[in-house]
Design a protein around this motif. Structure first.
Motif, PDB file in Angstrom:
ATOM      1  N   TYR A 167       3.180  29.468  40.882  1.00 59.53           N
ATOM      2  CA  TYR A 167       3.506  28.181  41.478  1.00 59.53           C
ATOM      3  C   TYR A 167       4.085  27.201  40.461  1.00 59.53           C
ATOM      4  O   TYR A 167       4.861  26.320  40.813  1.00 59.53           O
ATOM      5  CB  TYR A 167       2.277  27.584  42.156  1.00 59.53           C
ATOM      6  CG  TYR A 167       1.915  28.348  43.401  1.00 59.53           C
ATOM      7  CD1 TYR A 167       2.715  28.266  44.532  1.00 59.53           C
ATOM      8  CD2 TYR A 167       0.805  29.171  43.435  1.00 59.53           C
ATOM      9  CE1 TYR A 167       2.408  28.981  45.676  1.00 59.53           C
ATOM     10  CE2 TYR A 167       0.494  29.895  44.575  1.00 59.53           C
ATOM     11  CZ  TYR A 167       1.291  29.789  45.690  1.00 59.53           C
ATOM     12  OH  TYR A 167       0.995  30.496  46.817  1.00 59.53           O
ATOM     13  N   GLN A 168       3.736  27.360  39.191  1.00 56.84           N
ATOM     14  CA  GLN A 168       4.274  26.470  38.165  1.00 56.84           C
ATOM     15  C   GLN A 168       5.786  26.588  38.059  1.00 56.84           C
ATOM     16  O   GLN A 168       6.475  25.622  37.787  1.00 56.84           O
ATOM     17  CB  GLN A 168       3.643  26.775  36.806  1.00 56.84           C
ATOM     18  CG  GLN A 168       2.172  26.437  36.749  1.00 56.84           C
ATOM     19  CD  GLN A 168       1.532  26.935  35.477  1.00 56.84           C
ATOM     20  OE1 GLN A 168       1.908  27.979  34.953  1.00 56.84           O
ATOM     21  NE2 GLN A 168       0.568  26.190  34.978  1.00 56.84           N
ATOM     22  N   THR A 169       6.298  27.802  38.264  1.00 61.71           N
ATOM     23  CA  THR A 169       7.743  28.028  38.140  1.00 61.71           C
ATOM     24  C   THR A 169       8.391  28.422  39.462  1.00 61.71           C
ATOM     25  O   THR A 169       9.587  28.640  39.506  1.00 61.71           O
ATOM     26  CB  THR A 169       8.025  29.142  37.111  1.00 61.71           C
ATOM     27  OG1 THR A 169       7.348  30.334  37.532  1.00 61.71           O
ATOM     28  CG2 THR A 169       7.555  28.741  35.727  1.00 61.71           C
ATOM     29  N   ASN A 170       7.584  28.527  40.522  1.00 60.67           N
ATOM     30  CA  ASN A 170       8.061  28.921  41.848  1.00 60.67           C
ATOM     31  C   ASN A 170       8.812  30.252  41.800  1.00 60.67           C
ATOM     32  O   ASN A 170       9.883  30.404  42.380  1.00 60.67           O
ATOM     33  CB  ASN A 170       8.932  27.827  42.473  1.00 60.67           C
ATOM     34  CG  ASN A 170       9.057  28.004  43.970  1.00 60.67           C
ATOM     35  OD1 ASN A 170       8.144  28.507  44.613  1.00 60.67           O
ATOM     36  ND2 ASN A 170      10.182  27.608  44.527  1.00 60.67           N
ATOM     37  N   GLU A 182      -3.024  34.433  44.946  1.00 60.20           N
ATOM     38  CA  GLU A 182      -2.766  33.029  44.668  1.00 60.20           C
ATOM     39  C   GLU A 182      -3.917  32.534  43.827  1.00 60.20           C
ATOM     40  O   GLU A 182      -5.071  32.919  44.050  1.00 60.20           O
ATOM     41  CB  GLU A 182      -2.703  32.222  45.959  1.00 60.20           C
ATOM     42  CG  GLU A 182      -1.589  32.652  46.883  1.00 60.20           C
ATOM     43  CD  GLU A 182      -1.546  31.816  48.141  1.00 60.20           C
ATOM     44  OE1 GLU A 182      -1.810  30.589  48.057  1.00 60.20           O
ATOM     45  OE2 GLU A 182      -1.257  32.362  49.200  1.00 60.20           O
ATOM     46  N   THR A 183      -3.618  31.714  42.860  1.00 61.87           N
ATOM     47  CA  THR A 183      -4.671  31.202  41.981  1.00 61.87           C
ATOM     48  C   THR A 183      -4.559  29.702  41.820  1.00 61.87           C
ATOM     49  O   THR A 183      -3.505  29.107  42.008  1.00 61.87           O
ATOM     50  CB  THR A 183      -4.579  31.847  40.570  1.00 61.87           C
ATOM     51  OG1 THR A 183      -3.309  31.509  40.000  1.00 61.87           O
ATOM     52  CG2 THR A 183      -4.735  33.344  40.632  1.00 61.87           C
TER      53      THR A 183
END
Length: 90
Positions: free
Chosen positions: A13-16, A83-84
């Motif tokens: 999610y940080q970099t999608n 997912e984390t």
């Protein structure tokens, strides 16, 4: 990596971006063999045929710690995606 489905993807999610099993496997192996991270505690919060939810406390070389929650989606008895989320601990 026997617990991962061949179609496994990890969403960053940080970099999608999505990482496939062929990319994730060497990263995970490196993490597990490294002394950079230490699993302080690990527990299964919930599991059924569709999901596995785990909670970990992880410590880092600089002395910081994070609580990490991971939801692994399963297919054919193996992890197909996860997912984390992590929270810094004081």
């Amino acid at each position: 990596m026997q617990y991962y489905h061949p179609d496994y993807t990890f969403v960053r999610y940080q970099t999608n971006t999505e990482i496939k099993l062929s990319e994730w496997s060497p990263i995970m192996k490196s993490i597990l063999e490294s002394d950079q991270l230490k699993m302080v505690s690990a527990k299964c919060c919930y599991e059924n045929d569709e999901v596995l939810v785990v909670h970990n406390i992880i410590s880092f070389p600089d002395g910081s710690k994070e609580a990490a929650l991971a939801c692994h989606t399963k297919k054919d008895g193996k992890i197909i995606s996860n997912e984390t989320g992590a929270t810094p601990l004081k």
